[in-house]
Design a protein around this motif. Sequence first.
Motif, short mmCIF file in Angstrom:
data_model
loop_
_atom_site.label_atom_id
_atom_site.label_comp_id
_atom_site.label_asym_id
_atom_site.label_seq_id
_atom_site.Cartn_x
_atom_site.Cartn_y
_atom_site.Cartn_z
N UNK A 62 -14.72 3.26 12.26
CA UNK A 62 -14.47 4.55 12.01
C UNK A 62 -15.47 5.79 12.63
N UNK A 63 -16.61 5.30 12.94
CA UNK A 63 -17.72 6.13 13.37
C UNK A 63 -17.32 6.02 14.99
N UNK A 64 -16.43 5.64 15.53
CA UNK A 64 -16.35 5.75 17.03
C UNK A 64 -15.11 6.46 17.14
N UNK A 65 -15.12 7.43 18.28
CA UNK A 65 -13.84 8.19 18.57
C UNK A 65 -13.77 8.32 20.16
N UNK A 86 -12.94 12.85 9.84
CA UNK A 86 -11.47 13.14 10.53
C UNK A 86 -10.82 11.61 10.69
N UNK A 87 -11.51 10.84 11.23
CA UNK A 87 -11.11 9.41 11.60
C UNK A 87 -10.61 8.81 10.43
N UNK A 88 -11.30 8.99 9.31
CA UNK A 88 -10.77 8.25 7.85
C UNK A 88 -9.70 8.98 7.26
N UNK A 89 -9.49 10.38 7.53
CA UNK A 89 -8.41 10.93 7.15
C UNK A 89 -7.04 10.47 7.67
N UNK A 90 -7.25 10.28 8.98
CA UNK A 90 -6.14 9.82 10.00
C UNK A 90 -5.72 8.41 9.64
N UNK A 91 -6.51 7.77 9.23
CA UNK A 91 -6.54 6.17 8.83
C UNK A 91 -5.59 6.32 7.62
N UNK A 92 -5.97 6.96 6.64
CA UNK A 92 -5.22 6.87 5.30
C UNK A 92 -3.85 7.72 5.64
N UNK A 93 -3.92 8.38 6.60
CA UNK A 93 -2.28 9.00 6.64
C UNK A 93 -1.48 8.17 7.44
N UNK A 94 -1.77 7.07 7.92
CA UNK A 94 -0.95 6.00 8.52
C UNK A 94 -0.46 4.99 7.68
N UNK A 95 -1.16 5.14 6.33
CA UNK A 95 -0.70 4.03 5.41
C UNK A 95 -1.75 2.89 5.16
N UNK A 96 -2.98 3.22 5.87
CA UNK A 96 -4.12 2.18 5.69
C UNK A 96 -4.86 2.39 4.58
#
Length: 409
Positions: A62-65, A86-96
């Motif tokens: 999550x902390x790597x981009x 932002x990475x966390x938000x994108x992750x949950x937006x993909x159903x994870x």
Amino acid sequence: MRSTLFAGGYVFDGTGSTPSRADVLVEDGVIRAIGRSLVGDTVVDTTGRTVLPGLIDAHVHLALSGVNLVERLANPFSFHFFQAVVNCQRTVATGITTVRDAAGADLGLKQALARGLISGPRALIAVNMISQTGGHNDGHLSCGLAVELFPHHPGVPSGVADGPDEIRRTVRTMLRAGADVIKVATTGGVLSPSDDPKHAHLRPDELAALVAEADAAHVAVMAHAQGAEGIKNAVRAGVRSIEHGIFLDDEAIELMLARGTWLVPTLLAPLSVIEAAERGEVHGPAVLDKALEVAAVHRDAVTRAVEAGVPIAMGTDTGIGPHGDNLRELQLLVDCGLSPYQAWAAATSGAAGLLRLDDRIGRVEPGLIADLVILDGDLTDLSGLAGRVVETWQAGCRTYRRPVHEVAR
């Protein structure tokens, strides 16, 4: 106590069975009933869609981009913390809804997620990866500088260690920093500057000390392991999962079957490095050569593991590639012999079993936490999945809804 009813659609229960028409009743963050003609205070219309368990990615960062060396050197140290949000938000937006972070995320990020300060998945963290000097987590460059893949700070101590005593101390350091799992590199890797993915790293006495110390804390061990000898050393030492498994041989597969060791293939990882290079992102000159070499054999190794019956959990190594692209891994698993429903199971009940969370998440079943995803389209069609996630629910609360103006891609 108010209830929410997901009504009118199909339900994939996470076990690999074919979806069936059913409604799902949720009360107080828990799945209470599954069936027809159920009644709830609030109704979520899932007609023409599928309700499935919250997805689980068993290997993320999550902390790597990304792996752009120039960008990493140019950004201020604190910048990656804001990228992680932002990475966390994108992750949950993909159903994870749950991840196992394989290094880089610290206890602060985990607690921010758990307390609802930021939107994102439930996280188990490794804090940092333990490796030998000159190994996969040693960022020393031939020019004399060091560029760490996972930058050190008080929440993420160094993972470089040599010898049983130092290894033991480093495991304890990771546990003190909040590690839910211990990650060790038993081979070189693609992204590290001065090692070979085929070479075995750390000796059996070092691995024995590491696993013993993790066992004492009732914490599992995940092993970055690409070359066959390093894989076998890790399995013999008692790790719970092999990450990547690029050069698996028949003996390694037999050992994994005998010991019940999981495989988290991360087939997306080398492809992400190659795609980054095609976009013009800059990394060490040896990295692309190694990625091209391993991509050619990775699929064959995972295919043989699938055919043999090695337990598979979905993990993507996301952070190497863009966050939000995680579900591309499902098609890659199907290309290696899993059916689409088996691939979905690897991302739900299978990954929950690996993480020892199968009594809480990973299936649509009464009594389990109501982590749910509403998905457009047929589950056997694995194209454009990120754009087909309509809603994500965590413990009965909606944490993502696809914007109205977006259409499934």
